[in-house]
Scaffold this active site. Sequence first.
Site, PDB file in Angstrom:
ATOM      1  N   GLU A 180      -1.844  -2.242   3.443  1.00 25.47           N
ATOM      2  CA  GLU A 180      -2.571  -1.187   2.358  1.00 25.47           C
ATOM      3  C   GLU A 180      -1.824   0.110   2.513  1.00 25.47           C
ATOM      4  O   GLU A 180      -2.231   0.870   1.404  1.00 25.47           O
ATOM      5  CB  GLU A 180      -4.117  -1.327   2.676  1.00 25.47           C
ATOM      6  N   CYS A 201      -2.279  -3.581   8.102  1.00 24.59           N
ATOM      7  CA  CYS A 201      -3.019  -4.444   7.184  1.00 24.59           C
ATOM      8  C   CYS A 201      -2.482  -4.214   5.862  1.00 24.59           C
ATOM      9  O   CYS A 201      -3.179  -4.752   4.920  1.00 24.59           O
ATOM     10  CB  CYS A 201      -4.401  -4.081   7.304  1.00 24.59           C
ATOM     11  N   ASN A 247       1.623  -0.869   6.946  1.00 28.02           N
ATOM     12  CA  ASN A 247       0.994  -0.729   8.059  1.00 28.02           C
ATOM     13  C   ASN A 247       0.338  -2.028   8.697  1.00 28.02           C
ATOM     14  O   ASN A 247       1.096  -3.097   8.241  1.00 28.02           O
ATOM     15  CB  ASN A 247      -0.280   0.298   7.823  1.00 28.02           C
TER      16      ASN A 247
END
Length: 976
Positions: free
Chosen positions: A592, A590, A588
Amino acid sequence: MQTHTSIAAPESRRPTPTIPAASPAELAATAPGAIKVIRRNGKVTAFDASKIQIAMTKAFLAVEGSAAAASAAVRQKVETLSAQVVQALTRHLSGGGTLHIEDIQDQVELALMRAGEHKVARAYVLYREERARERAAEAAAGPTMDRPALSITRDDGSVVPLDEARMRRLVTEACARLSGVDVDEVVGAALRDLYDGMPEAELSQALTLAARARIEKEPNYTYVSARLLLDALRHEALKFLGMSETRPTFEEMKTLYPDYFREYIHKAVSLELLDPKLALYDLDTLGRALLAERDAKFDYLGLQTLYDRYFIHSNGTRFELPQAFFMRVAMGLAINEIDREARAIEFYQLLSSFDFMSSTPTLFNSGTLRPQLSSCYLTQVPDDLDGIFGAIKDNALLSKFAGGLGNDWTPVRGMGGYIKGTNGKSNGVVPFMKVANDTAVAVNQGGKRKGAVCAYLETWHRDIEEFLELRKNTGDERRRTHDMNTANWVPDLFMKRVIQEGQWTLFSPDETPDLHDLVGAAFEKRYVEYERLADEGRIKNFKRMPAVSLWRKMLSMLFETGHPWITFKDPCNLRSPQQHVGVVHSSNLCTEITLNTKAGQEIAVCNLGSVNLPAHVTEDGQLDTAKLERTISTAMRMLDNVIEYNYYSVATARNSNLRHRPVGLGVMGFHDALYKLRLPYDSDKAIEFADVSMEAISYYAIKASTDLAAERGRYSSFEGSLWSRGILPIDSIQILARERGADFVKQDTSVSGKFDWDGLRERIKTVGMRNSNCMAIAPTATIANITGVSQSIEPTYQNLYVKSNLSGEFTVVNEYLVNDLKKLGLWDEVMAHDLKYFDGSVQHIDRIPPELKALYKCAFEIDPKRLVDAASRRQKWIDQAQSLNLYMREPSGKKLDELYKHAWISGLKTTYYLRTMGATHAEKTTISDGRLNAVGGNVKSAQPVAAPSPAAPAAASDVGGAKVCSILDPDCEACQ
């Protein structure tokens, strides 16, 4: 006494020359209107920017003489410096306000120092000191004069005498149970900035700013500042609701909160800001459950952030107070519960305690008419025009309501690919990415958060070389995406070829369509077959190069632009619990989240929240597992509730989320927990704590999901998952080792023995899981600010710095360090001065003992390989991934080569930003010696370093000026 309003400057016996200067109108234009200057006698005059230029001119005259001061160079310098002073003074006063004459003179002095005009600045300082002595002597010789009585203009226009008794009561309540703070000092400083007829809103602001200015000297003033800010918030909210003609203090508000809460809900519903279903709750019961004393838990950064970006408002007027905010969020999450009042109170108590915090979209939107509570969406872009622009439309819809996006672009054919419909050739994937970039800029989430998207591309794609350059500041702007994050989706075979110094072949996916869905040994086998077909001339659109050459370019772009991030396809898939029903094609925004996607069928969705780890460490240095279990049990229920309650702007996202029900429980405050445990971040024991703490979180999160399955039923695609086969995250490492080769996986697989993993495996087989995925460690930047802890798993950036975000600039001090220094009798003005001078580092301060230097290392003082080691120990317990920033003080190609290979072989699924120490250091603003003065301002971390090859370290001269990512950058999604 001095009564004139000019800025005091060194006087000269020489005649004052006539020096052409910028006109007063030009200077004043740089300063917003309605700004007033408070003179030393308390009277107020209009701000006249031209007087700053006059004062500076006199300062140069006193030192350099009339001839030099009349030169064009000095004249230009005075104009430039004057404009800088005006900008510094007025940047936070766009709506008007007041400045004290001493503050103006401080900025003049600072501007001279920054410009290197040390002689002029010294003369200016000496003159100020001389005038201060003269004023003191005049005051001592003359009759004692009382400070003139002041009046305050209320909101309704009436004028009333200043109520100093109430001021003192407010400050006294704000300072209650806090050590090192002084009521008289705050009140005195605030009184200095008052003037006759001041609006009551400015009175409240003066109190808050008086406390805020002292944070760097005593960290507890951050709580004083927050509590004083609450006075303004209470007044704004109660006035809007028509509830109070007076301004209740903190203690008085405790009895008003229940009545206020009821009025707030009804008003917000009537204004169509909240769902009418919230008004159907037993509001009296919920109002009585509010814990007003928890308003005092906020520090200044946390409360100001909530006020600016989270509280419900109408036409800019915020009428949501902190405990009502938490209850509103809890009510939304409990809206489908059977005993919803009891559950709402349970959720409220967890949120308001700061033991757990939901993610930003949940906090923004819970209880509203559009409850889009999910943090992350992962999509796949298909290889046709309808599909491409449909995916871009989905981006816009998902981004509109605060969703962060990850797009898998690998299926789109590469440059030169054949287009049957037109009998032509493709321009590749990059032009479409440009459109996606501009869409993210256009849809900015209503100003709450900037639209944010990350594009992923597999390393074998024909356009990978152009993809690597998307963030460059040179080249064809039509093939650049300056506002879109990018990430490499790297298969294990590529890393093996790099290590073995083999060749690498790029393909267009229209000729090799199945590579995208293959992983591990199956990918390797098919990829080698395609290479053979290319050698035989049966595949035309390909390119071959040494794998090391492409790897070097990847690292060079990471140096230069901070992108693309490096993420690993195979561990994300081979360890995915859901590999039986799909493929993870990207992470995604970020890095994670690792969930399956399929164009036109499944947009992956994840709902996030984070456990406050230091809140679960006892005073005697133990992890409180009993409390952790209680927290996680409630948190997992809250996260699961999001799935039905959530507003989905895209149907495929809803279908995917209801089918698999993934959630992402993470952690924040990891470094704070280490401080409480007295463990240096880079120590073996700290890495062991990363392991044991994540094991506990993993066990309780999986157990909670199983408990929910027993109550509510298992998720629909459970059968065939790793869960159903008794394979937990700790077990799936063996799958990775088998597919990749044991020599390429160096990941610890030990367990602590404190948890009944075998029993949990058997229960999962019998009962099932409510959620396909349970854990993911997000950046938590903003919710960590709200709760007042360190971000996520991040090491402390600096022990003293100024953080900038969308709410402004905030002094951040490491309270753990200050408390330790206080115990040793070492915390004083000199120590604060030294911390500022050394950019928040304790390593060069001789008075600090070695054990504290080890404990309080900052991010750039920790070996980045130790960050990877700690992340590896966490990753073995997590069914998704973690946002892992890597810090490197003196980057080079060789160091990056070793670091990212170490990350891959350590079993990490993803990495996030590379942050490197820039050539420019912190702005200094308040040190009172002859040096440039004080706390680090907007540190430009991550300056690029040219890396001609991974084997060659970059020289110091290679450091450039482009920014990779600043940890303080308000535009960076990770910082929001």
